[in-house]
Write a protein that holds these residues in place. Sequence first.
Motif, PDB file in Angstrom:
ATOM      1  N   LEU A 184       0.828  -1.202   0.000  1.00 52.13           N
ATOM      2  CA  LEU A 184       0.000   0.000   0.000  1.00 52.13           C
ATOM      3  C   LEU A 184       0.868   1.260   0.000  1.00 52.13           C
ATOM      4  N   ASP A 185       0.574   2.182  -0.928  1.00 54.20           N
ATOM      5  CA  ASP A 185       1.339   3.429  -0.993  1.00 54.20           C
ATOM      6  C   ASP A 185       0.456   4.624  -1.340  1.00 54.20           C
ATOM      7  N   ARG A 186      -0.854   4.485  -1.158  1.00 51.20           N
ATOM      8  CA  ARG A 186      -1.760   5.569  -1.546  1.00 51.20           C
ATOM      9  C   ARG A 186      -1.736   6.737  -0.563  1.00 51.20           C
ATOM     10  N   ASN A 187      -1.299   6.478   0.652  1.00 52.31           N
ATOM     11  CA  ASN A 187      -1.242   7.536   1.659  1.00 52.31           C
ATOM     12  C   ASN A 187       0.222   7.745   2.059  1.00 52.31           C
ATOM     13  N   PRO A 188       0.817   8.904   1.729  1.00 54.29           N
ATOM     14  CA  PRO A 188       2.238   9.120   2.024  1.00 54.29           C
ATOM     15  C   PRO A 188       2.544   9.186   3.517  1.00 54.29           C
ATOM     16  N   ASP A 189       1.513   9.277   4.348  1.00 54.76           N
ATOM     17  CA  ASP A 189       1.720   9.339   5.796  1.00 54.76           C
ATOM     18  C   ASP A 189       1.606   7.978   6.463  1.00 54.76           C
ATOM     19  N   VAL A 190       1.505   6.906   5.660  1.00 55.50           N
ATOM     20  CA  VAL A 190       1.373   5.557   6.214  1.00 55.50           C
ATOM     21  C   VAL A 190       2.372   4.635   5.524  1.00 55.50           C
ATOM     22  N   ARG A 191       3.155   3.891   6.321  1.00 56.77           N
ATOM     23  CA  ARG A 191       4.085   2.907   5.779  1.00 56.77           C
ATOM     24  C   ARG A 191       3.849   1.584   6.509  1.00 56.77           C
ATOM     25  N   VAL A 192       3.380   0.570   5.780  1.00 60.02           N
ATOM     26  CA  VAL A 192       3.166  -0.751   6.357  1.00 60.02           C
ATOM     27  C   VAL A 192       4.495  -1.485   6.378  1.00 60.02           C
ATOM     28  N   THR A 193       4.903  -1.973   7.559  1.00 58.84           N
ATOM     29  CA  THR A 193       6.213  -2.597   7.697  1.00 58.84           C
ATOM     30  C   THR A 193       6.159  -4.100   7.935  1.00 58.84           C
ATOM     31  N   ARG A 202      -2.424  -9.191  12.154  1.00 55.42           N
ATOM     32  CA  ARG A 202      -1.879  -8.100  12.957  1.00 55.42           C
ATOM     33  C   ARG A 202      -0.871  -7.361  12.090  1.00 55.42           C
ATOM     34  N   THR A 203      -1.144  -6.109  11.815  1.00 55.64           N
ATOM     35  CA  THR A 203      -0.303  -5.305  10.925  1.00 55.64           C
ATOM     36  C   THR A 203       0.447  -4.251  11.729  1.00 55.64           C
ATOM     37  N   THR A 204       1.742  -4.154  11.475  1.00 52.78           N
ATOM     38  CA  THR A 204       2.560  -3.091  12.058  1.00 52.78           C
ATOM     39  C   THR A 204       2.773  -2.018  10.995  1.00 52.78           C
ATOM     40  N   LEU A 205       2.541  -0.771  11.380  1.00 52.83           N
ATOM     41  CA  LEU A 205       2.679   0.317  10.420  1.00 52.83           C
ATOM     42  C   LEU A 205       3.305   1.527  11.106  1.00 52.83           C
ATOM     43  N   GLU A 206       3.870   2.396  10.288  1.00 56.27           N
ATOM     44  CA  GLU A 206       4.376   3.681  10.752  1.00 56.27           C
ATOM     45  C   GLU A 206       3.442   4.765  10.253  1.00 56.27           C
ATOM     46  N   TYR A 207       3.036   5.645  11.172  1.00 56.89           N
ATOM     47  CA  TYR A 207       2.067   6.698  10.838  1.00 56.89           C
ATOM     48  C   TYR A 207       2.673   8.066  11.163  1.00 56.89           C
ATOM     49  N   ARG A 208       2.641   8.958  10.167  1.00 55.97           N
ATOM     50  CA  ARG A 208       3.169  10.300  10.385  1.00 55.97           C
ATOM     51  C   ARG A 208       2.090  11.167  11.009  1.00 55.97           C
ATOM     52  N   THR A 209       2.340  11.633  12.216  1.00 56.29           N
ATOM     53  CA  THR A 209       1.356  12.397  12.969  1.00 56.29           C
ATOM     54  C   THR A 209       1.278  13.827  12.436  1.00 56.29           C
ATOM     55  N   PRO A 210       0.248  14.586  12.866  1.00 58.61           N
ATOM     56  CA  PRO A 210       0.155  15.981  12.418  1.00 58.61           C
ATOM     57  C   PRO A 210       1.382  16.817  12.761  1.00 58.61           C
ATOM     58  N   SER A 211       2.142  16.413  13.787  1.00 60.51           N
ATOM     59  CA  SER A 211       3.359  17.150  14.147  1.00 60.51           C
ATOM     60  C   SER A 211       4.525  16.819  13.224  1.00 60.51           C
ATOM     61  N   GLY A 212       4.347  15.811  12.370  1.00 60.29           N
ATOM     62  CA  GLY A 212       5.406  15.413  11.448  1.00 60.29           C
ATOM     63  C   GLY A 212       6.246  14.255  11.935  1.00 60.29           C
ATOM     64  N   GLU A 213       6.028  13.805  13.165  1.00 60.75           N
ATOM     65  CA  GLU A 213       6.785  12.681  13.711  1.00 60.75           C
ATOM     66  C   GLU A 213       6.167  11.367  13.274  1.00 60.75           C
ATOM     67  N   TRP A 214       7.024  10.354  13.106  1.00 59.91           N
ATOM     68  CA  TRP A 214       6.543   9.022  12.753  1.00 59.91           C
ATOM     69  C   TRP A 214       6.371   8.203  14.029  1.00 59.91           C
ATOM     70  N   GLU A 215       5.210   7.553  14.173  1.00 62.35           N
ATOM     71  CA  GLU A 215       4.990   6.672  15.306  1.00 62.35           C
ATOM     72  C   GLU A 215       4.599   5.284  14.810  1.00 62.35           C
ATOM     73  N   ARG A 237      -2.300  -2.768  14.289  1.00 62.31           N
ATOM     74  CA  ARG A 237      -3.736  -2.891  14.103  1.00 62.31           C
ATOM     75  C   ARG A 237      -4.077  -4.337  13.768  1.00 62.31           C
ATOM     76  N   GLU A 238      -5.086  -4.868  14.440  1.00 53.02           N
ATOM     77  CA  GLU A 238      -5.621  -6.179  14.078  1.00 53.02           C
ATOM     78  C   GLU A 238      -6.842  -5.970  13.193  1.00 53.02           C
ATOM     79  N   THR A 239      -6.876  -6.680  12.066  1.00 48.16           N
ATOM     80  CA  THR A 239      -7.990  -6.552  11.129  1.00 48.16           C
ATOM     81  C   THR A 239      -8.590  -7.921  10.846  1.00 48.16           C
TER      82      THR A 239
END
Length: 220
Positions: free
Chosen positions: A24-33, A47-60, A64-66
């Motif tokens: 998945l690459d449709r959202n530049p603020d989300v990276r599935v790892t 269970r998916t691990t992802l990196e999410y860029r917060t409004p402050s610009g930091e990656w956390e 998520r379990e789907t």
Amino acid sequence: MSRPGIDVPDHRGRTGLHTTGLDLDRNPDVRVTDVELLAAGWHVLRRTTLEYRTPSGEWETQQRETYDRGNGATILLYDPERRTVLLTRQFRYPVYVNDHADGMLIETAAGLLDDDDPATAIRREAIEETGVDVGELQHVWDVYMSPGSVTERIHFFAAPYDASARVGDRGGLADEGEHIELLELGIDEALAMTRDGRIQDAKAIMLLQWAVLDGPFARH
């Protein structure tokens, strides 16, 4: 060791279930790892691990379990002249175990798409569950019903039905454990049942309200 659903087919013939989402690459603020396959029965739990860029610009890092049960379709069958709708009632264990009085849920006819397109799937489900051979379909909307954990998107349709063409008062496929009672209700009674809790199925409530706001029973 061979792992069903990963490197060898599971009982539904699926492999590679642990890779869903990695591209998945449709959202530049989300990276599935990473994607971990937790269960692959009839449906799939990941269970998916992802990196999410917060409004402050930091990656956390988030997890998520789907629950992936595929997509589905549902239909409101209505008679505009008689101002009636055709609904189903059947036992649903998940609602029974979660405080529903007897588990006998009143719903609109519905089912999973499997390998069909939404229109083909809902025609199939309508004839299986209600005995009604649907003619012209009206597409209402497509809805994610539980987006916090379930991937399913449901395609909503409506169509008129001919009461004289119905076959019996029951439907469903017995070999799939379906024992469906058919309910023909006046639209006003059906709406009253949504207000007093006799109808608690989200699909039915949404389509009944659409029917009187924008659909066949709307006052324009």
